[in-house]
Design an enzyme around this catalytic site. Structure first.
Site, PDB file in Angstrom:
ATOM      1  N   SER A 125       0.805  -1.226   0.000  1.00 44.66           N
ATOM      2  CA  SER A 125       0.000   0.000   0.000  1.00 44.66           C
ATOM      3  C   SER A 125       0.840   1.278   0.000  1.00 44.66           C
ATOM      4  O   SER A 125       0.484   2.233  -0.701  1.00 44.66           O
ATOM      5  CB  SER A 125      -0.976  -0.005   1.180  1.00 44.66           C
ATOM      6  OG  SER A 125      -1.934  -1.018   0.990  1.00 44.66           O
ATOM      7  N   LYS A 141      -8.160  -5.576  11.421  1.00 49.65           N
ATOM      8  CA  LYS A 141      -9.416  -5.040  10.869  1.00 49.65           C
ATOM      9  C   LYS A 141     -10.599  -5.152  11.833  1.00 49.65           C
ATOM     10  O   LYS A 141     -11.474  -4.292  11.842  1.00 49.65           O
ATOM     11  CB  LYS A 141      -9.761  -5.747   9.552  1.00 49.65           C
ATOM     12  CG  LYS A 141      -8.796  -5.447   8.420  1.00 49.65           C
ATOM     13  CD  LYS A 141      -9.222  -6.145   7.149  1.00 49.65           C
ATOM     14  CE  LYS A 141      -8.196  -5.942   6.047  1.00 49.65           C
ATOM     15  NZ  LYS A 141      -8.598  -6.553   4.780  1.00 49.65           N
ATOM     16  N   ASN A 191     -11.312  -1.559   6.922  1.00 46.19           N
ATOM     17  CA  ASN A 191      -9.994  -1.458   6.272  1.00 46.19           C
ATOM     18  C   ASN A 191      -9.636  -0.016   5.928  1.00 46.19           C
ATOM     19  O   ASN A 191      -8.524   0.248   5.485  1.00 46.19           O
ATOM     20  CB  ASN A 191      -9.920  -2.356   5.024  1.00 46.19           C
ATOM     21  CG  ASN A 191     -10.565  -1.721   3.804  1.00 46.19           C
ATOM     22  OD1 ASN A 191     -11.453  -0.876   3.929  1.00 46.19           O
ATOM     23  ND2 ASN A 191     -10.139  -2.119   2.626  1.00 46.19           N
ATOM     24  N   ASP A 208     -12.970  -3.497   0.685  1.00 44.09           N
ATOM     25  CA  ASP A 208     -12.470  -4.741   0.073  1.00 44.09           C
ATOM     26  C   ASP A 208     -13.452  -5.293  -0.963  1.00 44.09           C
ATOM     27  O   ASP A 208     -13.047  -5.752  -2.033  1.00 44.09           O
ATOM     28  CB  ASP A 208     -12.191  -5.804   1.143  1.00 44.09           C
ATOM     29  CG  ASP A 208     -10.940  -5.497   1.948  1.00 44.09           C
ATOM     30  OD1 ASP A 208     -10.043  -4.812   1.421  1.00 44.09           O
ATOM     31  OD2 ASP A 208     -10.860  -5.941   3.114  1.00 44.09           O
ATOM     32  N   GLY A 237     -13.358 -20.590   0.532  1.00 46.68           N
ATOM     33  CA  GLY A 237     -12.754 -19.951   1.696  1.00 46.68           C
ATOM     34  C   GLY A 237     -13.818 -19.444   2.646  1.00 46.68           C
ATOM     35  O   GLY A 237     -15.003 -19.349   2.280  1.00 46.68           O
ATOM     36  N   GLY A 242      -5.580 -11.239  -9.174  1.00 46.04           N
ATOM     37  CA  GLY A 242      -5.973 -10.606  -7.911  1.00 46.04           C
ATOM     38  C   GLY A 242      -5.414  -9.223  -7.642  1.00 46.04           C
ATOM     39  O   GLY A 242      -5.878  -8.547  -6.721  1.00 46.04           O
TER      40      GLY A 242
HETATM   41  P1  ATR Z   1      -8.406 -14.408   5.453  1.00 47.35           P
HETATM   42  O1  ATR Z   1      -9.103 -13.838   6.646  1.00 47.35           O
HETATM   43  O2  ATR Z   1      -7.322 -13.503   4.932  1.00 47.35           O
HETATM   44  O3  ATR Z   1      -9.346 -14.814   4.355  1.00 47.35           O
HETATM   45  P2  ATR Z   1      -7.886 -16.943   6.864  1.00 47.35           P
HETATM   46  O4  ATR Z   1      -8.934 -16.679   7.854  1.00 47.35           O
HETATM   47  O5  ATR Z   1      -6.549 -17.396   7.358  1.00 47.35           O
HETATM   48  O6  ATR Z   1      -7.565 -15.708   5.912  1.00 47.35           O
HETATM   49  O7  ATR Z   1      -8.444 -18.000   5.818  1.00 47.35           O
HETATM   50  C1  ATR Z   1      -7.621 -18.760   5.033  1.00 47.35           C
HETATM   51  C2  ATR Z   1      -8.496 -19.653   4.169  1.00 47.35           C
HETATM   52  O8  ATR Z   1      -7.656 -20.596   3.464  1.00 47.35           O
HETATM   53  C3  ATR Z   1      -9.471 -20.495   4.984  1.00 47.35           C
HETATM   54  O9  ATR Z   1     -10.672 -20.576   4.292  1.00 47.35           O
HETATM   55  C4  ATR Z   1      -8.736 -21.834   5.068  1.00 47.35           C
HETATM   56  O10 ATR Z   1      -9.568 -22.945   5.285  1.00 47.35           O
HETATM   57  P3  ATR Z   1      -9.875 -23.453   6.790  1.00 47.35           P
HETATM   58  O11 ATR Z   1     -11.007 -22.606   7.283  1.00 47.35           O
HETATM   59  O12 ATR Z   1     -10.242 -24.860   6.623  1.00 47.35           O
HETATM   60  O13 ATR Z   1      -8.598 -23.249   7.578  1.00 47.35           O
HETATM   61  C5  ATR Z   1      -8.145 -21.904   3.700  1.00 47.35           C
HETATM   62  N1  ATR Z   1      -7.077 -22.916   3.636  1.00 47.35           N
HETATM   63  C6  ATR Z   1      -5.886 -22.880   4.267  1.00 47.35           C
HETATM   64  N2  ATR Z   1      -5.180 -23.987   3.978  1.00 47.35           N
HETATM   65  C7  ATR Z   1      -5.951 -24.760   3.157  1.00 47.35           C
HETATM   66  C8  ATR Z   1      -5.773 -26.037   2.483  1.00 47.35           C
HETATM   67  N3  ATR Z   1      -4.654 -26.738   2.623  1.00 47.35           N
HETATM   68  N4  ATR Z   1      -6.775 -26.480   1.705  1.00 47.35           N
HETATM   69  C9  ATR Z   1      -7.915 -25.771   1.559  1.00 47.35           C
HETATM   70  N5  ATR Z   1      -8.138 -24.567   2.148  1.00 47.35           N
HETATM   71  C10 ATR Z   1      -7.176 -24.070   2.934  1.00 47.35           C
END
Ligand code: ATR
Length: 279
Positions: free
Chosen positions: A22, A71, A92, A108, A134, A246
């Site tokens: 940023s 946040k 944010n 966002d 996610g 992205g």
């Molecule tokens: P943010 O808030 O930035 O979106 P986060 O809360 O850390 O980040 O979320 C990371 C995402 O990646 C989550 O949806 C996570 O899935 P889980 O809720 O099961 O942890 C996903 N993620 C991380 N590792 C993963 C993997 N090996 N396969 C599939 N999804 C994964």
């Protein structure tokens, strides 16, 4: 450029903050438009975040961006929330008003939509179901933006299904949740697929998702931008889907803050994109 004693001040709070692009992004715009202002990285630990936000008016800051993991703290600290921040449960962008009060917003989702529209001008949320992978903060921003833009259905999938269910329960609208084992079947009939997880980011394995059931007419977007072409986007491109990377989400989410603090509407251009990616 050189700043004067009257320079307008803003910045980005995060912990850690060294990786943030940023300052480079806003710095480019400040120089490009010849604005007497500065946008600085602010390394603020979660324990000190409330104090740091409260200090913004005393320091003469016009506001700041807030990034991971602050946040939600910002959401609880500001004096007022705009409607989007209320729905996101996260802030944010903070604007310091003339009376010293702090208003929190969340751009966002705006950045996400603007990026999709810039990358695929004929895409629209109303066109069909969207699949979002996610369940973190980024997923929330994306789902809220899609619902607000009129998506008829959002199908949420996450490795830990319970997190997707928790997220869906807090949102009003046509959000369905599928378990991770059935993740490929929800791609049927989708017009958009978005990855909001960290999978595919440099140093992480690719997102484990077979695209066979996804219509070739669907648009595929990854919010990861390092690398710019993730394995998911490469696979989608190879089978004929249109893809949107992205980086534009980061660039577009920054526009409303810049406008509020520095007084002009900045443009996202190919030159800016290259400059931010080089940093
Ligand atoms: P943010 O808030 O930035 O979106 P986060 O809360 O850390 O980040 O979320 C990371 C995402 O990646 C989550 O949806 C996570 O899935 P889980 O809720 O099961 O942890 C996903 N993620 C991380 N590792 C993963 C993997 N090996 N396969 C599939 N999804 C994964």
């Amino acid at each position: 450029m050189t700043i004067s004693g009257k320079a307008k001040l803003a910045g980005v709070m995060g912990w850690p903050i060294g990786h943030s692009r940023s300052p480079r992004l806003h710095g480019y715009w400040l120089a490009h438009y010849g604005i007497d202002g500065a946008y600085v990285p602010l390394a603020v630990s979660p324990e000190r975040c409330e104090m740091a936000i409260r200090a913004l008016p005393a320091l003469g800051f016009r506001g700041c961006n807030v990034t991971v993991p602050l946040k939600e703290i910002a959401y609880r600290t500001v004096d007022r929330l705009d409607r989007t921040a209320q729905r996101m449960g996260a802030v944010n962008t903070i604007v310091v008003h003339d009376d010293g009060t702090l208003e929190g917003g969340n751009t966002d989702g705006f950045g996400f939509l603007q990026n999709l529209q810039a990358g695929c001008p004929d895409w629209s949320a109303e066109r069909g179901p969207a699949v979002v992978v996610g369940a973190g903060g980024a997923a929330r921003a994306v789902v809220v933006a899609l619902l607000d833009a009129g998506a008829p259905e959002v199908r949420l999938i996450n490795r830990t299904m319970a997190r997707a269910e928790e997220l869906a329960a807090t949102l009003d609208g046509p959000v369905t949740v599928a378990d991770w084992v059935s993740r490929e079947t929800v791609l049927e009939g989708a017009s958009l697929l978005v990855n909001t997880t960290t999978q595919g980011m440099v140093g992480q394995p690719a997102l484990d998702l077979d695209l066979r059931a996804l219509p070739v007419s669907a648009v595929v977007n990854d919010i990861v931008y390092v690398p710019l072409e993730t394995p998911l986007l490469a696979a989608a491109r190879l089978r004929g889907n249109r893809v949107v990377d992205g980086i534009g989400m980061l660039l577009h989410q920054a526009r409303p803050g810049f406008k509020a603090w520095f007084g002009m509407e900045p443009k996202v251009t190919p030159e800016l994109t290259r400059f931010v990616l080089e940093g």
